[in-house]
Each structure stands twice: as structure tokens, then as C-alpha cells.
Design a protein around this motif. Structure first.
Motif, PDB file in Angstrom:
ATOM      1  N   ALA A 155      -6.882  -1.516 -12.395  1.00 22.53           N
ATOM      2  CA  ALA A 155      -7.732  -2.415 -11.936  1.00 22.53           C
ATOM      3  C   ALA A 155      -9.189  -1.829 -12.356  1.00 22.53           C
ATOM      4  CB  ALA A 155      -7.814  -2.425 -10.557  1.00 22.53           C
ATOM      5  N   ALA A 156     -10.119  -2.630 -12.894  1.00 20.20           N
ATOM      6  CA  ALA A 156     -11.318  -2.431 -13.356  1.00 20.20           C
ATOM      7  C   ALA A 156     -11.501  -0.967 -13.928  1.00 20.20           C
ATOM      8  CB  ALA A 156     -12.131  -2.204 -11.903  1.00 20.20           C
ATOM      9  N   LEU A 157     -12.398  -0.059 -13.647  1.00 18.76           N
ATOM     10  CA  LEU A 157     -12.212   1.249 -14.366  1.00 18.76           C
ATOM     11  C   LEU A 157     -10.882   1.730 -14.641  1.00 18.76           C
ATOM     12  CD1 LEU A 157     -14.018   3.266 -15.758  1.00 18.76           C
ATOM     13  CD2 LEU A 157     -14.212   4.572 -13.701  1.00 18.76           C
ATOM     14  N   GLY A 158     -10.041   1.458 -13.492  1.00 15.33           N
ATOM     15  CA  GLY A 158      -8.592   2.164 -13.691  1.00 15.33           C
ATOM     16  C   GLY A 158      -7.833   1.523 -14.727  1.00 15.33           C
ATOM     17  N   GLY A 159      -8.285   0.223 -15.080  1.00 14.09           N
ATOM     18  CA  GLY A 159      -7.816  -0.304 -16.388  1.00 14.09           C
ATOM     19  C   GLY A 159      -8.021   0.373 -17.633  1.00 14.09           C
ATOM     20  N   TYR A 160      -9.292   0.937 -17.756  1.00 10.82           N
ATOM     21  CA  TYR A 160      -9.731   1.770 -18.946  1.00 10.82           C
ATOM     22  C   TYR A 160      -8.273   2.810 -19.302  1.00 10.82           C
ATOM     23  CZ  TYR A 160     -14.328   0.672 -19.000  1.00 10.82           C
ATOM     24  OH  TYR A 160     -15.606   0.027 -19.117  1.00 10.82           O
ATOM     25  N   ILE A 178      -3.471  -5.452 -16.174  1.00  8.45           N
ATOM     26  CA  ILE A 178      -4.876  -5.150 -16.314  1.00  8.45           C
ATOM     27  C   ILE A 178      -5.841  -6.300 -15.583  1.00  8.45           C
ATOM     28  CG2 ILE A 178      -6.761  -4.888 -17.639  1.00  8.45           C
ATOM     29  CD1 ILE A 178      -5.097  -2.771 -18.025  1.00  8.45           C
ATOM     30  N   LEU A 179      -6.429  -5.811 -14.417  1.00 12.45           N
ATOM     31  CA  LEU A 179      -6.988  -6.631 -13.334  1.00 12.45           C
ATOM     32  C   LEU A 179      -8.579  -6.206 -13.513  1.00 12.45           C
ATOM     33  CD1 LEU A 179      -7.640  -8.536 -11.035  1.00 12.45           C
ATOM     34  CD2 LEU A 179      -7.228  -6.608  -9.495  1.00 12.45           C
ATOM     35  N   SER A 180      -9.500  -7.199 -13.988  1.00 19.06           N
ATOM     36  CA  SER A 180     -10.971  -7.200 -14.134  1.00 19.06           C
ATOM     37  C   SER A 180     -11.309  -5.890 -14.715  1.00 19.06           C
ATOM     38  CB  SER A 180     -11.329  -7.298 -12.659  1.00 19.06           C
ATOM     39  OG  SER A 180     -11.001  -8.793 -12.325  1.00 19.06           O
ATOM     40  N   SER A 181     -10.860  -5.871 -15.857  1.00 25.10           N
ATOM     41  CA  SER A 181     -11.300  -4.582 -16.691  1.00 25.10           C
ATOM     42  C   SER A 181     -11.951  -4.741 -17.990  1.00 25.10           C
ATOM     43  CB  SER A 181     -10.167  -3.454 -16.625  1.00 25.10           C
ATOM     44  OG  SER A 181     -10.593  -2.385 -17.398  1.00 25.10           O
TER      45      SER A 181
END
Length: 326
Positions: A155-160, A178-181
Motif C-alpha cells: 500500500a502507498a509507499l509500501g507499494g514501491y 498494489i494499493l494507491s501507490s
């Protein structure tokens, strides 16, 4: 936060974490795997009116620490013999950020794992100027837990870091969500477009304002307050230096992504509105996409039943082709 959490600190952390989750938890309506996998009619659940949802009681999970070069990471693991799922939290969160997902995915038969990155709840902070490579820490955890193949959700930065991991270790993944990333994409035009969406002073605004839609904050003040409590506990009142990618992710590198992929956003996401999601999807023609109605940067929190249902369906083989509300 010290460099090495002592046993008393870990105990106090568990008490604080459980207090936050307990304040949110009430008796939940039974949500079976069969219901989660049921195909919605014309995606009406995703576009329907908002209905507040209680946080369900959490499934039992073992907690542990993993030493990595320069840091110690805290994680939890529901265990079990089912397919594994690893959850990679947003920059405003930690392993505490998944109370809506943990019990639902576990009841559906999955082994659910989440961890806090360096500097986030119960994990030691990075050494100054040495934040570490996010995919390396993730791989160390995967190896420590003996996960051969697994589903990865960032999610978000975790998606990087989830995207970077998927590009480096494609054979280890059953799927990627991938959520909102922004996915760490470094293309100059992509960065220009996404940066112009964020005016000066944007990053200094409160996390809950930036990441929860106004619809949610108005309709569920208690839920927004609980989200902020978990975020505040996750960050410990300080900024956390972002971790590094193993190498830049440009369009050419992204095009090598081979994992079965689902990309999700909300139509009120201030970071990744639907037009930006479609730019990414144009470079990943095999990827599935979903857009949630009246939802911001945190679909897993704002519309958890819909999010969980769709992710479980995706893991079971369902396809989503730009199923946005029209």
C-alpha cells in the motif's frame, strides 16, 4: 526509540497496540470465505453507498523480531498451512495497519504476515543516512519465515518496495496487489504530473487529511479517529526516512513485471487519482485495475469489506478490467 527494543518495551508495545485495536473492535458480522469470493453483480458493492464497518476481532498471531543489517524488524504471522500473504504498509503506517484484513484473510485460509519497516512501530529506526533497501528487508523476512511462494500486497509507499521485490524476485510471487501507490516509478514526465497534483505545503498536512477521503471523514468520525490513532502509534511522533529501491524503476524496467498484478485506487485519492492509475496500467497491459467510489488513499480502511472481497477474488483467479464507477 532505542536501537534495540528491550523485552519490557516490546511488552508495552503489545499492550499499546492491543489497546488501539480493542478500541476499534466490536462484534463483527460473520464473513466467510464463500461470501468473500462471491461475484458481485456489476460491481455494485464497489460503487454503492458507504456503510461504516466495525473492525473484526483479530485472528491469533505469533509476534517476533528479525535482525537485519543495521536494524531489527517487528512482524506478526498468523501461521497455518494455507498460501502465504505478505502485507507491506504505507508510509503513515506499520504492521498495525491491517486490522480489517488480518482476520478476514486468515479465515479465508491464508497465512497472513505483516511487518513494520525500519523506524515504524516496534522496529528500530534506520541509521542516519542509511535507510536500507526495502526489498532486501522484505526478502530477509520471507527467507526467515520460509515462504517459498506467496501473495504480496503493498500500500502507498509500501507499494514501491513491493514492486521492486516483484521485479527482483518474480518467481517467488503468486500475485502482486498494489494499493494507491506511485510504485517508485522514476519516469520524468510521470513524476512531473504526479508532483503537480501536490502543491507547496501538501506534505506538511496531517496524514489523515491526505489519506482519508472527505466523504469517509464526514461519515465515520470514529473510524477516522481510530485510523489516526494507529498512524500516530505507527510513526511514534517522528518522520521516518524512506527506504531505497534496489535500482530505479523506469517504464522499461516496469514492463518486465511478470507477476499477476492488480492495481487499486480510490476516486478521491489525492495522490493517485484514476487518470494516473490508467497511465501506469497503460504500461502494464496485463494488469487488472479497480477504482473505489467515494474513497481516498486507504481503500483497505475506508471500504474494507469491498477491498477484502475483491482481493480474495483476485487471489482465486478473478479478473478486473477497469471496473470503475461511471
Amino acid at each position: 526509540m532505542t536501537n534495540s527494543p528491550d523485552p519490557g518495551g516490546a511488552h508495552r508495545g503489545r499492550v499499546a497496540r492491543r489497546a488501539v485495536l480493542a478500541s476499534a473492535a466490536v462484534a463483527a458480522t460473520a464473513f466467510t470465505a464463500e461470501q468473500a469470493l462471491a461475484t458481485p453483480k456489476h460491481a455494485e458493492h464497489r460503487c454503492g453507498p458507504y456503510v461504516p464497518e466495525p473492525v473484526p476481532a483479530q485472528a491469533p498471531a505469533e509476534e517476533g523480531f528479525l535482525d537485519v543489517p543495521g536494524a531489527r524488524l517487528w512482524y506478526w504471522d498468523t501461521g497455518g498451512d494455507g498460501p502465504a500473504v505478505v502485507l507491506v504498509h504505507p508510509g503513515s503506517g506499520s504492521a498495525l495497519s491491517w486490522p480489517y484484513q488480518q482476520p478476514v484473510f486468515a479465515r479465508a485460509g491464508y497465512r497472513v504476515v505483516a511487518y513494520s519497516r525500519r523506524g515504524h512501530y516496534n522496529s528500530t529506526p534506520p541509521e542516519p543516512g542509511r535507510p536500507g533497501v526495502g526489498a532486501d528487508d522484505l526478502h530477509a523476512l520471507v527467507e526467515h519465515l520460509g515462504l517459498r511462494r506467496f501473495h504480496l500486497l503493498g500500500a502507498a509507499l509500501g507499494g514501491y518496495y513491493a514492486t521492486d521485490y516483484a521485479l527482483r524476485h518474480p518467481r517467488r510471487l503468486l500475485s502482486l496487489v498494489i494499493l494507491s501507490s506511485f510504485m517508485g516509478i522514476s519516469d520524468p514526465e510521470y513524476k512531473r504530473v504526479t508532483e503537480q497534483l501536490r502543491p507547496p505545503g501538501f506534505d506538511a498536512m496531517p496524514h489523515d487529511f491526505l489519506e482519508l477521503s472527505p466523504h469517509y471523514r464526514a461519515a465515520n468520525e470514529g473510524g477516522a479517529r481510530r485510523w489516526k490513532e494507529i498512524s500516530d502509534l505507527s510513526l511514534g511522533g517522528h518522520a521516518v526516512e524512506s527506504q531505497e529501491l534496489s535500482e530505479p524503476i523506469d517504464w522499461t524496467r516496469l514492463a518486465t513485471l511478470s507477476a499477476r498484478t492488480l492495481i487499486i485506487t480510490g476516486d478521491a485519492d489525492l495522490y493517485l487519482p484514476p487518470p494516473v492509475l490508467r497511465v501506469v496500467a497503460a504500461h502494464l497491459p496485463a494488469a487488472d485495475t479497480l477504482v473505489y467510489h467515494r474513497c481516498g488513499h486507504s481503500a483497505n480502511w475506508e471500504r474494507p469489506a469491498d477491498f477484502n472481497r475483491d482481493v480474495l477474488r483476485f487471489w482465486s483467479g478473478a479478473r478486473f478490467r477497469d471496473e470503475s464507477c461511471r
